[in-house]
Structure formats: C-alpha cells, structure tokens
Design a protein around this motif. Structure first.
Motif, PDB file in Angstrom:
ATOM      1  N   SER A   1     -18.196 125.423 -21.267  1.00 34.97           N
ATOM      2  CA  SER A   1     -18.236 126.784 -20.731  1.00 34.97           C
ATOM      3  C   SER A   1     -19.491 126.898 -19.899  1.00 34.97           C
ATOM      4  CB  SER A   1     -18.309 127.809 -21.865  1.00 34.97           C
ATOM      5  OG  SER A   1     -17.064 127.927 -22.487  1.00 34.97           O
ATOM      6  N   SER A   2     -19.428 127.700 -18.841  1.00 37.01           N
ATOM      7  CA  SER A   2     -20.650 127.807 -18.051  1.00 37.01           C
ATOM      8  C   SER A   2     -20.951 129.244 -17.662  1.00 37.01           C
ATOM      9  CB  SER A   2     -20.575 126.901 -16.826  1.00 37.01           C
ATOM     10  OG  SER A   2     -19.907 127.556 -15.789  1.00 37.01           O
TER      11      SER A   2
ATOM     12  N   ILE B   1     -22.385 138.326 -22.885  1.00 43.79           N
ATOM     13  CA  ILE B   1     -21.093 138.375 -23.591  1.00 43.79           C
ATOM     14  C   ILE B   1     -20.951 137.086 -24.394  1.00 43.79           C
ATOM     15  CG2 ILE B   1     -19.936 139.815 -21.861  1.00 43.79           C
ATOM     16  CD1 ILE B   1     -18.581 137.214 -20.831  1.00 43.79           C
ATOM     17  N   ARG B   2     -20.045 137.106 -25.353  1.00 42.28           N
ATOM     18  CA  ARG B   2     -19.852 135.885 -26.124  1.00 42.28           C
ATOM     19  C   ARG B   2     -18.871 134.959 -25.420  1.00 42.28           C
ATOM     20  NH1 ARG B   2     -20.125 139.541 -30.527  1.00 42.28           N
ATOM     21  NH2 ARG B   2     -22.246 139.525 -31.378  1.00 42.28           N
ATOM     22  N   ASP B   3     -19.092 133.710 -25.626  1.00 44.33           N
ATOM     23  CA  ASP B   3     -18.267 132.665 -25.012  1.00 44.33           C
ATOM     24  C   ASP B   3     -16.921 132.587 -25.711  1.00 44.33           C
ATOM     25  OD1 ASP B   3     -17.123 130.294 -24.142  1.00 44.33           O
ATOM     26  OD2 ASP B   3     -18.484 129.044 -25.325  1.00 44.33           O
ATOM     27  N   ALA B   4     -15.909 133.184 -25.088  1.00 43.53           N
ATOM     28  CA  ALA B   4     -14.560 133.133 -25.663  1.00 43.53           C
ATOM     29  C   ALA B   4     -13.835 131.847 -25.253  1.00 43.53           C
ATOM     30  CB  ALA B   4     -13.744 134.340 -25.198  1.00 43.53           C
TER      31      ALA B   4
ATOM     32  N   SER C   1     -14.874 125.933 -17.646  1.00 38.69           N
ATOM     33  CA  SER C   1     -14.435 127.256 -17.205  1.00 38.69           C
ATOM     34  C   SER C   1     -15.603 127.953 -16.546  1.00 38.69           C
ATOM     35  CB  SER C   1     -13.883 128.085 -18.368  1.00 38.69           C
ATOM     36  OG  SER C   1     -14.907 128.428 -19.274  1.00 38.69           O
ATOM     37  N   ALA C   2     -15.287 128.721 -15.523  1.00 42.27           N
ATOM     38  CA  ALA C   2     -16.235 129.526 -14.731  1.00 42.27           C
ATOM     39  C   ALA C   2     -17.168 128.636 -13.911  1.00 42.27           C
ATOM     40  CB  ALA C   2     -17.047 130.451 -15.630  1.00 42.27           C
ATOM     41  N   GLY C   3     -18.001 129.287 -13.174  1.00 44.02           N
ATOM     42  CA  GLY C   3     -19.030 128.565 -12.434  1.00 44.02           C
ATOM     43  C   GLY C   3     -18.541 127.784 -11.232  1.00 44.02           C
TER      44      GLY C   3
ATOM     45  N   ASP D   1     -23.751 129.267  -9.132  1.00 44.28           N
ATOM     46  CA  ASP D   1     -22.749 128.317  -9.581  1.00 44.28           C
ATOM     47  C   ASP D   1     -23.096 126.891  -9.150  1.00 44.28           C
ATOM     48  OD1 ASP D   1     -21.455 130.378 -10.812  1.00 44.28           O
ATOM     49  OD2 ASP D   1     -20.062 130.741  -9.170  1.00 44.28           O
TER      50      ASP D   1
ATOM     51  N   ASN E   1     -12.646 134.013 -16.022  1.00 48.97           N
ATOM     52  CA  ASN E   1     -12.016 135.124 -16.731  1.00 48.97           C
ATOM     53  C   ASN E   1     -11.098 134.593 -17.817  1.00 48.97           C
ATOM     54  OD1 ASN E   1     -12.787 137.779 -15.813  1.00 48.97           O
ATOM     55  ND2 ASN E   1     -12.042 137.127 -13.792  1.00 48.97           N
TER      56      ASN E   1
HETATM   57  P1  AMP Z   1     -17.183 133.186 -12.952  1.00 49.00           P
HETATM   58  O1  AMP Z   1     -15.993 132.285 -12.702  1.00 49.00           O
HETATM   59  O2  AMP Z   1     -18.390 132.463 -13.352  1.00 49.00           O
HETATM   60  O3  AMP Z   1     -17.407 134.070 -11.769  1.00 49.00           O
HETATM   61  O4  AMP Z   1     -16.774 134.120 -14.156  1.00 49.00           O
HETATM   62  C1  AMP Z   1     -15.735 135.070 -14.037  1.00 49.00           C
HETATM   63  C2  AMP Z   1     -15.750 136.047 -15.208  1.00 49.00           C
HETATM   64  O5  AMP Z   1     -15.425 135.361 -16.401  1.00 49.00           O
HETATM   65  C3  AMP Z   1     -17.100 136.687 -15.464  1.00 49.00           C
HETATM   66  O6  AMP Z   1     -16.876 138.027 -15.834  1.00 49.00           O
HETATM   67  C4  AMP Z   1     -17.655 135.898 -16.613  1.00 49.00           C
HETATM   68  O7  AMP Z   1     -18.588 136.625 -17.364  1.00 49.00           O
HETATM   69  C5  AMP Z   1     -16.415 135.616 -17.415  1.00 49.00           C
HETATM   70  N1  AMP Z   1     -16.550 134.423 -18.223  1.00 49.00           N
HETATM   71  C6  AMP Z   1     -16.971 133.234 -17.776  1.00 49.00           C
HETATM   72  N2  AMP Z   1     -17.025 132.339 -18.772  1.00 49.00           N
HETATM   73  C7  AMP Z   1     -16.588 132.973 -19.869  1.00 49.00           C
HETATM   74  C8  AMP Z   1     -16.413 132.555 -21.223  1.00 49.00           C
HETATM   75  N3  AMP Z   1     -16.662 131.310 -21.596  1.00 49.00           N
HETATM   76  N4  AMP Z   1     -15.964 133.468 -22.115  1.00 49.00           N
HETATM   77  C9  AMP Z   1     -15.696 134.726 -21.735  1.00 49.00           C
HETATM   78  N5  AMP Z   1     -15.841 135.167 -20.471  1.00 49.00           N
HETATM   79  C10 AMP Z   1     -16.294 134.309 -19.544  1.00 49.00           C
END
Ligand code: AMP
Ligand code: MG
Length: 411
Positions: A192-193, A209-212, A259-261, A268, A309
C-alpha cells in the motif's frame, strides 16, 4: 494515449505471465489447489460388479413368470458380506444373500432387494435363511453396479489446470492416487502506498486514514489461491518505497501488486521507482471505476499498480489480478460465471464498461432482480460491503431502463 478495452488490457496482462513451478503433494493437502497434470484412471470404478442393495443375488432367468401370486423359492447357498471375495458359483435355482457393495458371485446377474422376498430382515448378525421366497421378476443387471460403469481404467478423470474440489479429492482416493503434481501457490507481494495511511492497530490521527487495501487485497489474493507477501505501507518517500520493493525480490515474489501512488499526484514516487528498475506503462482502460491502471515489471517481476480508492482497487483486482493469479497458478482460465439479472431501477452509465455494486435478490416470478447499492463513489467501501454482486454494464451503454437484463458477477 488511447483507451484500452477491458478485454485488451486483460489479454496484455495474461500474455506477459507464465505459470509457476509445481510441487508433489499428499492428497489431503490438495484441496483447493490446481492440478498440474492430467490424471487418468488406474482402475475401473466400480472395480468389480457389486450389489446396490441388501438382498439376494440370483440368476434373473430363474425369476421369469414370478409374481406376488406365484412366487418361487430359491436355495440360499452363500452369505456374502461387503469386502468378501465370494468363491461360490450360482447354479439354476440358487441364490446368495448379499450386502450392499459386496462383490457379486459368479453366475449371478441380478439382486433382489430383501423387501421383495419373504426374508425382509436386515438386523446385524441374523443368519441367512436356507430358502428364500422371491415375489418378483428381475431383469438382467437389476440392482447390480457393473464394473467400470462409472469410470474405465485409462479414462482421463481430471485435467491439468483444474482447481481440486472435495469430490475431486474423493475420486482420486477411490483410484488410489495418494500424491499429486500441483502448481505451487503464486506469491504476490502487496504494497500500500501513501503518507496518509496508518496501520490498523494505530490510533487515528488528523489527516490520516487506515490502510484498508492491504487487508482487502490480501484477502482477495488468498481467496484467489495466491500467497500474500505483505510489504506493508510505503510512505511517499523514494528510499522507503525502494527498500520495501526490495523485499519482493528477497521473497521471490511471482508478481508485485501495489495500490495508489500511481496517479499524477506530486508525491507519487512509486511510478518513478518502478520505471527506473524495470518497465512501466500507464493504461487508460475504458472502465469504471478504475480507469488508470499501471502495468509493467519491477526487476523482472510482473507488476500491476491498482488505483488507491478502495472500491477501484477491489474492482481492479477482480478484473485484472484474479485472472493473472489464475494464469500464474496454472489454472485453466475460463470466463467467470455470470448471472442474468433484471434491473429493479433505471441505471445511468457513462459509456465505459462499468462494474456497479448491487444487491441481487430473487423475485416471486423466479428471476433475479438487482438494485444498486446506495452511492457508487469509488471511496465508499461500505457500498461494496452491502453489495452481493457487481453488475457489468457494457461499454457504449449510457442508460438502461427498469426491467433491462444485465450480466452480474456474484461476490
Ligand atoms: P491515490 O491513488 O494515491 O491518489 O489515492 C486515491 C485515494 O485512495 C485517496 O483518497 C487515498 O487516500 C485512498 N487510498 C489510497 N490507498 C489506500 C489504502 N491502502 N486504503 C484506503 N484508502 C486508500
Ligand atoms: Mg496517494
């Protein structure tokens, strides 16, 4: 950049993947695992002609013209228990008491159930009578399970690429196959990032927020038959991300999932790091949610970057990562089973292939109806919690009326 269809993106991912190696496992450990070779029957099943009832084995010709009003008596010359190997050969006018599953004596070609005789007793320890009265005519083969009726020796019973279910394990036991070649579980490194993410144990802080996703995606990987290598949470800092990704190498991951980033956020770094240690392409996939999808490799390990997301990450997993795990794990990739459901409300879409959270329920006319979960924002994981299906709205469709039929994946 042009839009890729979901199908094209899936094919590009699958084409980049090879099945992992195999291991040899005891039968008991093979449940839910993927068979690596075709298995053919080592014996006939059933292995010998046997009785399907408790009764009397006889020669069907001896029962011609019998009726309740004109029965016939046969001499009982043997008593055959399940598991025994009868040596007797029945001659005309003879019968043998026989138990369910016991081997038929030679000469016999049918079995009359005890309830169609004058000896309707099944109690354990009761000796066989010396004469039995038969009240019914039997056809040849009646109440006999012939050798090889289910499976012939040499016949292929299970194919390479099948995920073994309890009944598959049972038939392998029947065939005496005690060990099997099995694809090992693909290992998926999961990261997770984002600086906003806290581990589940941590108290909530302002702005965090918590890492879901570690949990949702970890559970999805396990449910798809993969092994999770948890890399944890990467902050938005280059060295920290890099050292976490190194753990994927150390653990010999077969695939890397983040996920994310990978959006265009200023923080990022993930994409830069993957790019400079391998290859990375950003696809704009014609789907909703989860249009941006990263695909490439990190130091030789195939890589998929899912959106952050939680709902987009989930849908991206189901659409791209689950089939990828199947390919890695040697599983025959057949199209996922879809249900046809009827919309209980009108649906608006935007022309992308859409995966909408819905609740499916049966109706009184025997069809299934679907209602969307309340709000479909891709951050709203609770709407997915309340859903039991994803509706698949094809590309090009912008609205559908009440009563329209659509495909759905059960969750
Ligand atoms: P990003 O792709 O980094 O722009 O993240 C998109 C959205 O997903 C943002 O609202 C983040 O806070 C949320 N998000 C990213 N990683 C996680 C995660 N591991 N758990 C929950 N929400 C996340
Ligand atoms: Mg972020």
């Amino acid at each position: 950049m042009n839009l890729l269809s979901v199908r094209e993106a899936q094919e590009r991912i699958l084409n980049a993947l090879q099945p992992v190696g195999t291991e040899n496992l005891p039968l008991r450990d093979c449940i839910g695992r993927v068979l690596a070779e075709d298995i053919s029957a080592t014996t006939d099943l059933p292995p010998f002609d046997n009785s399907s009832v408790d009764g009397f084995a006889l020669r069907s010709a001896d029962t011609a013209l019998i009726s309740p009003a004109s029965p016939r008596d046969l001499r009982v010359v043997a008593d055959i228990a399940a598991g025994s190997n009868p040596q007797v050969a029945l001659r005309a006018g003879e019968a043998a008491r026989i138990m369910t599953g016991a081997r038929l004596p030679s000469g016999a070609d049918a079995v009359i159930p005890v309830e169609d005789t004058d000896f309707n007793i099944r109690a354990a320890g009761t000796p066989a009578p010396s004469i039995v009265r038969i009240f019914k005519t039997l056809r040849p083969g009646e109440n006999v399970r012939p050798q090889g009726a289910d499976i012939h020796r040499g016949q292929i019973v299970l194919r390479a690429g099948q995920r073994l279910r309890p009944q598959d394990i049972g038939i392998l036991a029947m065939l005496g196959i005690a060990r099997l070649p099995i694809y090992r579980k693909p290992r998926l490194a999961l990261l997770s990032s984002g600086d906003e993410l806290l581990p589940v144990e941590a108290p909530l802080e302002k702005g965090k927020i918590r890492d879901a996703n570690s949990y949702t995606l970890g559970a999805l990987i396990a449910s798809a038959g993969g092994e999770v290598i948890s890399l944890g949470i990467a902050p938005d800092q280059r060295p920290a991300i890099q050292s976490l990704l190194e753990k994927a190498i150390e653990h010999k991951a077969d695939m890397l999932i983040t996920s994310a980033g990978v959006s265009v956020g200023a923080f990022d770094y993930l994409k830069e790091i993957v790019e400079s240690n391998g290859t990375l392409t950003f696809w704009r996939v014609n789907m909703r949610p989860g249009k941006p999808l990263a695909f490439g490799s990190y130091r030789g390990i195939p890589y998929i970057g899912l959106p952050g997301n939680p709902v987009s990450a989930f849908v991206g997993f189901e659409v791209f990562v689950r089939p990828a795990i199947q390919r890695l794990g040697g599983e025959q990739t057949t199209e996922r089973l879809r249900l046809r459901v009827r919309l209980a409300e009108e649906i608006q879409s935007d022309g992308r292939e859409s995966y909408l959270r819905a609740e499916i329920s049966p109706t009184s006319d025997g069809t299934l109806q679907a209602r969307l979960s309340e709000h479909q924002g891709s951050g709203n994981l609770f709407s997915l919690v309340r859903a039991n299906a994803l509706l698949i709205i094809p590309a090009g469709v912008k609205s559908l009326p009440i009563g329209a039929e659509v495909d759905a994946w059960l969750l």
